[in-house]
Design an enzyme around this catalytic site. Sequence first.
Site, mmCIF file in Angstrom:
data_model
loop_
_atom_site.group_PDB
_atom_site.id
_atom_site.type_symbol
_atom_site.label_atom_id
_atom_site.label_comp_id
_atom_site.label_asym_id
_atom_site.label_seq_id
_atom_site.Cartn_x
_atom_site.Cartn_y
_atom_site.Cartn_z
ATOM 1 N N GLY B 54 -7.929 -18.972 -4.188
ATOM 2 C CA GLY B 54 -8.685 -18.756 -3.446
ATOM 3 C C GLY B 54 -8.073 -19.361 -2.591
ATOM 4 O O GLY B 54 -7.443 -20.728 -2.963
ATOM 5 N N CYS B 55 -8.878 -20.042 -0.543
ATOM 6 C CA CYS B 55 -8.360 -20.433 -0.604
ATOM 7 C C CYS B 55 -9.418 -22.166 -0.860
ATOM 8 O O CYS B 55 -8.803 -22.974 -0.489
ATOM 9 C CB CYS B 55 -8.518 -20.788 1.005
ATOM 10 S SG CYS B 55 -8.450 -21.485 1.971
#
Lengths: 413, 146
Positions: B54-55
């Site tokens: 995920g970021c």
Amino acid sequence: MSTHLHSPSLRLEKVRGDFPALHQSVNGRPLVYLDNAATAQKPEAVIEAVSSYYRTDNSNVHRGVHTLSQRATDAFEAARANIARYIGASSPKEVIFTRGTTEAINLVAFCFGGTRFKKGDEVIVSEMEHHSNIVPWQMACERSGAVLRVIPVTDSGELQMEAFRALLSERTKLVAVTHISNSLGTINPVEEIISAAHEHGVPVLLDGAQALPHCSIDVTALDVDFYCFSSHKMFGPTGFGVLFGKEHWLEQLPPYQGGGDMIKVVDFAGTTYNDLPHKFEAGTPHIAGAIGLSAAMDYVSGVGFEFIANQEKDLLLYATGRLKAIDGLVIVGNAKHKAAVVSFNLGSAHPYDVGTILDKFGIGVRTGHHCTQPLMKRLGIPGTVRASFSFYNSRAEIDQLELAVRKAAAMLL
Amino acid sequence: MITSSLISERAAALVEEFELFDDWVDKYQHVIDLGKTLDPIDEAFRTDTFKIQGCQSQVWLQPCSENGLVFFKADSDAQITKGLIAILLRVLNYSVPAEIVRSDLSFLEQLQLKEHLSPTRKNGLNAMIRQIQLYAAAMEANAPLI
């Protein structure tokens, strides 16, 4: 009446009234916007300048003989002159319009790096740079065989100036550093950096994205060679920015992109490039962007840096004190000279969790590595929660922040 | 829910459980607490191969199977993300692969946690759902899981 207007709280109220987006509810609470280092809200004056351009003057600039085209061109070039004056450039020719800071840096990395970096040359950046002031130089180094050298950062988030001096040598071709750190708020000693580099005959590029909204800039007094910034962090439209370059550098550099507007004569036997600043501006520019940024600069001048500096100093001190008092909260970045940015971690809580809970309280902050992964690696943390203030923020909003952070601590720790 | 599969029964029970909360603080506290009930993943799986990028928050997902049923162990460095994973796994774990592949996750909307599933939320949850369904599809096709 006039004494009332001088009272800081009344002035603040008036200034807040200029920003329509500040007056709304988020998740059932009044919005507390503390993500100004990512982008600033826009005053009515900017919104009006942009929409009035589209309503009455919209046309393509340069070359057109009809009235609207002339009006658009006049407004566009007047914006350039105003922007040049605002940053202390000696001529509008030194103001190149770009899509933002990132494109401005890429332009220099491509045009300057492409012609002047040779194998074994060195480019100096710092450990606290935004990725947009690292990656373009890495790419330029890859193309040329030059080497990237890095100024280390202290634990408190300041540049190690002795190490910087030691890095300067006859191999150094350019120094590219940030004026103010986006992650930590550190204000770098740019005058010292510029004079040390110039002693070695080395030009300096400053990433001014975080500096423009907080302090007055005079590129001529700074004697900086290239200065890059974005309109949207400076209360202007998104998708627009500026590269200031000293005229003699810009004259020496080849064009960036080819296309319309950047040429004088196109012939298959050979093309002649346009004069500055158009040489670097291929294609139809972001006309409304220029007009909007110019209006933003007028607006900021009207507010005045005395008010801005006092207000931001107060917010930084107040926020630092209130947040520090929370058990388990650690402020990341404690430079002596700081802009109104407080980066922090709450015990072992993940910044993402803290940011999510603050959002439920109507508070907008940024979480993560802030596009400075090498800096986070240096500080040994995955990221931070960053509250970044503007002159339109209030102490009451910081009280809301403190309350919400305490609530997050109760939930997460 | 259209079918009366195990997955939809579990989802309905979870929706009922969440109806108890009328205050978001209590609801989020419950999400965080659910995250703490997740079975830990085997340390051998805490590697980049099993990490879902995920970021901001990291998620590790370990696929397992037993008697034709598929289940997952998972972990995240963010507590809210971990709680959301726990919710998903409580509904999806120990199902036949075909059911997971075709599962209807609209119950997340009823929990009013949908905001976390928007494609722009940088929490890796969407990527995790995709990965869970990919593993289940591989199992359905009798392909090796790892």
